[in-house]
Motif scaffolding. Structure first.
Motif, mmCIF file in Angstrom:
data_model
loop_
_atom_site.group_PDB
_atom_site.id
_atom_site.type_symbol
_atom_site.label_atom_id
_atom_site.label_comp_id
_atom_site.label_asym_id
_atom_site.label_seq_id
_atom_site.Cartn_x
_atom_site.Cartn_y
_atom_site.Cartn_z
ATOM 1 N N PHE A 84 -6.509 7.169 1.788
ATOM 2 C CA PHE A 84 -5.583 6.410 0.967
ATOM 3 C C PHE A 84 -6.359 5.786 -0.183
ATOM 4 O O PHE A 84 -7.517 5.414 -0.036
ATOM 5 C CB PHE A 84 -4.930 5.271 1.758
ATOM 6 C CG PHE A 84 -4.013 5.724 2.856
ATOM 7 C CD1 PHE A 84 -3.137 6.766 2.685
ATOM 8 C CD2 PHE A 84 -4.027 5.071 4.069
ATOM 9 C CE1 PHE A 84 -2.282 7.159 3.695
ATOM 10 C CE2 PHE A 84 -3.181 5.455 5.083
ATOM 11 C CZ PHE A 84 -2.305 6.507 4.900
ATOM 12 N N GLU A 85 -5.683 5.639 -1.305
ATOM 13 C CA GLU A 85 -6.263 4.908 -2.424
ATOM 14 C C GLU A 85 -5.693 3.497 -2.362
ATOM 15 O O GLU A 85 -4.492 3.296 -2.533
ATOM 16 C CB GLU A 85 -5.884 5.577 -3.741
ATOM 17 C CG GLU A 85 -6.400 4.853 -4.948
ATOM 18 C CD GLU A 85 -5.900 5.468 -6.248
ATOM 19 O OE1 GLU A 85 -5.857 4.730 -7.245
ATOM 20 O OE2 GLU A 85 -5.551 6.660 -6.254
ATOM 21 N N ASN A 86 -6.520 2.518 -2.071
ATOM 22 C CA ASN A 86 -6.087 1.128 -1.931
ATOM 23 C C ASN A 86 -6.690 0.271 -3.032
ATOM 24 O O ASN A 86 -7.883 0.335 -3.293
ATOM 25 C CB ASN A 86 -6.536 0.560 -0.578
ATOM 26 C CG ASN A 86 -5.885 1.261 0.573
ATOM 27 O OD1 ASN A 86 -4.687 1.164 0.763
ATOM 28 N ND2 ASN A 86 -6.676 1.997 1.339
ATOM 29 N N ARG A 87 -5.832 -0.535 -3.634
ATOM 30 C CA ARG A 87 -6.272 -1.473 -4.664
ATOM 31 C C ARG A 87 -5.614 -2.817 -4.403
ATOM 32 O O ARG A 87 -4.538 -2.889 -3.821
ATOM 33 C CB ARG A 87 -5.883 -0.981 -6.055
ATOM 34 C CG ARG A 87 -6.557 0.305 -6.452
ATOM 35 C CD ARG A 87 -6.172 0.703 -7.873
ATOM 36 N NE ARG A 87 -6.811 1.941 -8.245
ATOM 37 C CZ ARG A 87 -8.052 2.046 -8.689
ATOM 38 N NH1 ARG A 87 -8.795 0.982 -8.841
ATOM 39 N NH2 ARG A 87 -8.566 3.216 -9.001
ATOM 40 N N ALA A 88 -6.262 -3.881 -4.869
ATOM 41 C CA ALA A 88 -5.690 -5.221 -4.749
ATOM 42 C C ALA A 88 -6.122 -6.035 -5.950
ATOM 43 O O ALA A 88 -7.199 -5.819 -6.511
ATOM 44 C CB ALA A 88 -6.168 -5.900 -3.465
ATOM 45 N N GLN A 89 -5.261 -6.952 -6.349
ATOM 46 C CA GLN A 89 -5.626 -7.941 -7.350
ATOM 47 C C GLN A 89 -5.054 -9.275 -6.906
ATOM 48 O O GLN A 89 -4.019 -9.334 -6.247
ATOM 49 C CB GLN A 89 -5.182 -7.559 -8.764
ATOM 50 C CG GLN A 89 -3.725 -7.356 -8.969
ATOM 51 C CD GLN A 89 -3.428 -7.010 -10.430
ATOM 52 O OE1 GLN A 89 -4.146 -7.400 -11.344
ATOM 53 N NE2 GLN A 89 -2.360 -6.272 -10.649
ATOM 54 N N PHE A 90 -5.780 -10.334 -7.247
ATOM 55 C CA PHE A 90 -5.435 -11.671 -6.773
ATOM 56 C C PHE A 90 -5.718 -12.694 -7.853
ATOM 57 O O PHE A 90 -6.637 -12.545 -8.649
ATOM 58 C CB PHE A 90 -6.263 -12.019 -5.527
ATOM 59 C CG PHE A 90 -6.051 -13.418 -5.045
ATOM 60 C CD1 PHE A 90 -4.947 -13.747 -4.279
ATOM 61 C CD2 PHE A 90 -6.948 -14.424 -5.366
ATOM 62 C CE1 PHE A 90 -4.747 -15.047 -3.842
ATOM 63 C CE2 PHE A 90 -6.755 -15.726 -4.943
ATOM 64 C CZ PHE A 90 -5.648 -16.036 -4.169
ATOM 65 N N THR A 91 -4.908 -13.755 -7.841
ATOM 66 C CA THR A 91 -5.155 -14.923 -8.676
ATOM 67 C C THR A 91 -4.652 -16.150 -7.929
ATOM 68 O O THR A 91 -3.741 -16.045 -7.112
ATOM 69 C CB THR A 91 -4.454 -14.815 -10.051
ATOM 70 O OG1 THR A 91 -4.793 -15.965 -10.823
ATOM 71 C CG2 THR A 91 -2.942 -14.729 -9.920
#
Length: 179
Positions: A84-91
């Motif tokens: 799987f291609e997993n990405r995350a972004q957070f603020t």
């Protein structure tokens, strides 16, 4: 080389057949149940490239978004797939469905091996990301072939000090399978 592979296959099939025969003769129901379970997990993994339903359940597992706890728990024995291609972004900002401010000091983006929700729950990441503000917005995406799930979560501190996570969005995106 081909002859050795064929012989290895025949030996493996003989061992499997012998195991089944002996298990039935000895009425070893636990061994047969365990074998059935293992074959079920293997069939699940093999079906992923061919079954949209299997793919959807596997991707939902990564986002802790299964339709029910028993469905999610039943997938526990299935190995975490690295395809799987997993990405995350957070603020730390509460942005709702708005765009991420990549200039904000708390913003980060990352590609992950598996389970993108763990970016906030595993290791020292909780202490690091919630040091200054105990709130934030997390967006996760998981893609397998043409199917992608994008989830956005909002995290807020409660009066008792606990953290409350609310799923704001869950969007499925279909990509061109040829790309």
């Amino acid at each position: 080389m081909v002859e050795n592979s064929a012989n290895l296959y025949l030996v493996s099939m003989f061992r499997f057949t012998e195991f089944m025969t002996q298990s039935f003769k000895q009425r070893d129901w636990f061994a047969l149940l365990l074998l059935t379970f293992m074959l079920g997990v293997a069939a699940w993994i093999v079906s992923m490239p061919f079954s949209a339903t299997t793919r959807e359940h596997a991707i939902r597992r990564f986002h802790v978004a299964s339709p029910s706890f028993p469905v999610w728990a039943a997938m526990g024995p299935v190995p975490s797939m690295y395809n799987f291609e997993n990405r995350a972004q957070f603020t730390n900002e509460l942005i709702g469905d708005g765009p991420f401010n990549e200039e904000h000091k708390s913003w980060f983006s990352s590609q992950l091996n598996h389970f993108p929700a763990r970016i906030l729950t595993f290791g020292d990441s909780t202490a690091r990301y919630f040091r200054d503000q105990r709130q934030g917005t997390l967006e996760m995406s998981t893609r397998y072939r043409e199917a992608e799930l994008i989830s956005r979560l909002e995290i807020q501190e409660q009066p008792d000090g606990s953290m409350h996570i609310q799923r704001l969005e869950e969007n499925w995106v279909q990509h061109d399978a040829k790309k």
